[in-house]
Design a protein around this motif. Structure first.
Motif, PDB file in Angstrom:
ATOM      1  N   UNK A  82       0.850  -1.186   0.000  1.00 18.91           N
ATOM      2  CA  UNK A  82       0.000   0.000   0.000  1.00 18.91           C
ATOM      3  C   UNK A  82       0.887   1.237   0.000  1.00 18.91           C
ATOM      4  N   UNK A  83       0.726   2.075  -1.033  1.00 15.78           N
ATOM      5  CA  UNK A  83       1.513   3.297  -1.154  1.00 15.78           C
ATOM      6  C   UNK A  83       0.704   4.494  -0.685  1.00 15.78           C
ATOM      7  N   UNK A  84       1.378   5.432  -0.059  1.00 17.17           N
ATOM      8  CA  UNK A  84       0.740   6.700   0.263  1.00 17.17           C
ATOM      9  C   UNK A  84       0.343   7.413  -1.027  1.00 17.17           C
ATOM     10  N   UNK A  85      -0.824   8.051  -1.040  1.00 22.32           N
ATOM     11  CA  UNK A  85      -1.254   8.828  -2.190  1.00 22.32           C
ATOM     12  C   UNK A  85      -2.134   8.050  -3.144  1.00 22.32           C
ATOM     13  N   UNK A  86      -3.076   8.756  -3.758  1.00 23.98           N
ATOM     14  CA  UNK A  86      -3.953   8.146  -4.759  1.00 23.98           C
ATOM     15  C   UNK A  86      -3.217   7.994  -6.083  1.00 23.98           C
ATOM     16  N   UNK A  87      -3.681   7.123  -6.973  1.00 22.94           N
ATOM     17  CA  UNK A  87      -3.060   7.015  -8.296  1.00 22.94           C
ATOM     18  C   UNK A  87      -3.061   8.375  -9.002  1.00 22.94           C
TER      19      UNK A  87
END
Length: 397
Positions: A98-103
């Motif tokens: 899970x990465x910080x920030x939306x696509x």
């Protein structure tokens, strides 16, 4: 003392539009395509219950439970696809990343967003009827990040749910933040872009300050600060990070041999490797750590020192000194540096210096003095003035 690079500090502190962040780190947003070299082709998605995050997962969830990796992007960018190729590669080997920030999001992120990712994964694993119900291994969590995202990872590495921390081309900016190192209790790994990486001095300074007994790995690949994240499957950083996570989060000791021992998989390769307190099983070091190199054998201990300037700017520079044992093993080494007039050392890592200007000596640290015949190590420093004109000689013991 922190080897704080003004350029590095600027990269992790400044907030710029997302398109500029992507260009600064050599990235192109990952396309919405299934990929990765692992057995579980992976894609990304978003969730209404986890706003401003990007979730990388196998397209078809396997029967095995997925360990959790939470990620902070370079530049603290709120574009969750900033290191998309890299994270999709990890997910394809059976992880939820899970990465910080939306696509393609804009703005910046905070370390609290990593905690939100862990909270969300734990909740989803317990939510009956959800796609992740009993599909996640919430006892195995890695927190990691690149550059500014590495600072976010440091900030939450003391979360009791965290199993291991990954610091990618990052290091604390100020000595006042060293408390984050002192509170570390779980294994940590550094993956850095070598002496040409602007975060290198900070990462190496952190390495020297880790708590005694903490299992730790340091790998340097001389590719600079941008790493290989945007290459297919995240390039070499993607390959090595996946192996590390398979070891730490899945107990894969074959993957662990990439990092452990004098004959580790990365030892003697394009990577420059250092290890502290590493064992293959659970990461707990033995009571008496084994030497990482063979004891000295016959012959006269000799060594050579090669000085090189890694970066030069108006008024300052970063230099590296490579120390190589001769035909006999060493128990220690001492390098004499003759600095030109007007040149001085502001910070130094991987060695112990007797001074800052003129003719000085740099001795080995406790962890890099023992070298097998022909084996090499290095130390580096940030200086003021001009980096050219310095000479180096080595004495072994």
């Amino acid at each position: 003392m922190k080897g704080r690079s003004k350029i590095y500090a600027g990269l992790v502190a400044v907030i710029v539009p997302v398109t500029s962040v992507i260009m600064a780190f050599g990235g192109t947003p990952a396309s919405a395509a299934i990929g990765g070299s692992g057995p579980y082709p992976a894609d990304y998605e978003t969730s209404t219950t986890l706003a401003n995050h990007t979730i990388f997962r196998p397209q078809t969830l396997p029967s095995e439970r997925l360990p959790i990796v939470v990620w902070g992007n370079g530049g603290c960018s709120a574009n969750g696809l900033s290191q998309g190729n890299f994270l999709r590669e990890i997910a394809s080997h059976g992880f939820l990343a899970i990465a910080n920030g939306a696509p393609n999001g804009s703005g910046s992120t905070t370390s609290q967003m990593l905690t939100q990712s862990i909270d969300w994964a734990v909740a989803e694993n317990s939510r009956q009827g959800g796609k992740y119900y009993n599909k996640l291994d919430t006892s195995k969590v890695a927190v990691a990040g690149f550059s500014c995202g590495g600072l976010e990872a440091y900030a939450v590495s003391n979360d009791p749910r965290v199993t291991t921390t990954g610091i990618f081309s990052s290091g604390l900016l100020n000595d006042a933040d060293d408390y984050q190192l002192r509170r570390l209790t779980k294994p940590i790994a550094y993956f850095v872009g070598g002496p040409s990486d602007i975060a290198y001095p900070n990462a190496m300074d952190d390495w020297g300050k880790l708590p005694a007994g903490l299992p730790a790995f340091m790998g340097n690949l001389n590719v600079g600060h941008g790493g290989t994240y945007d290459q297919p499957n995240g390039g070499e950083f993607g390959r090595v990070a996946t192996l590390y996570l398979k070891w730490r989060l899945k107990g894969d000791t074959t993957a662990g041999r990439t990092f452990v021992g004098a004959d580790c998989g990365l030892c003697g390769s394009q990577w420059s490797v250092q290890q502290k307190n590493l064992t293959l099983d659970d990461g707990t070091p033995p009571t008496t750590p084994p030497p990482t190199t063979p004891p000295p054998t016959g012959g006269t201990p000799t060594c050579t020192a090669v000085y090189s300037v890694q970066d030069q700017w108006n008024g300052g520079f970063v230099a590296n000194v490579s120390v190589t044992a001769g035909t006999a093993a060493l128990t220690g080494w001492r390098v004499t540096l003759n600095l030109p007039s007007g040149t001085s050392i502001s910070s130094l890592w991987n060695g112990v210096s007797s001074g800052t200007s003129g003719s000085i000596t740099v001795a080995n640290q406790s962890y890099n003095g023992r070298l097998a015949a022909g084996q090499a190590t290095s130390f580096g420093f940030q200086g003021t003035g001009n980096g050219s004109g310095t000479t180096a000689s080595c004495t072994g013991s």
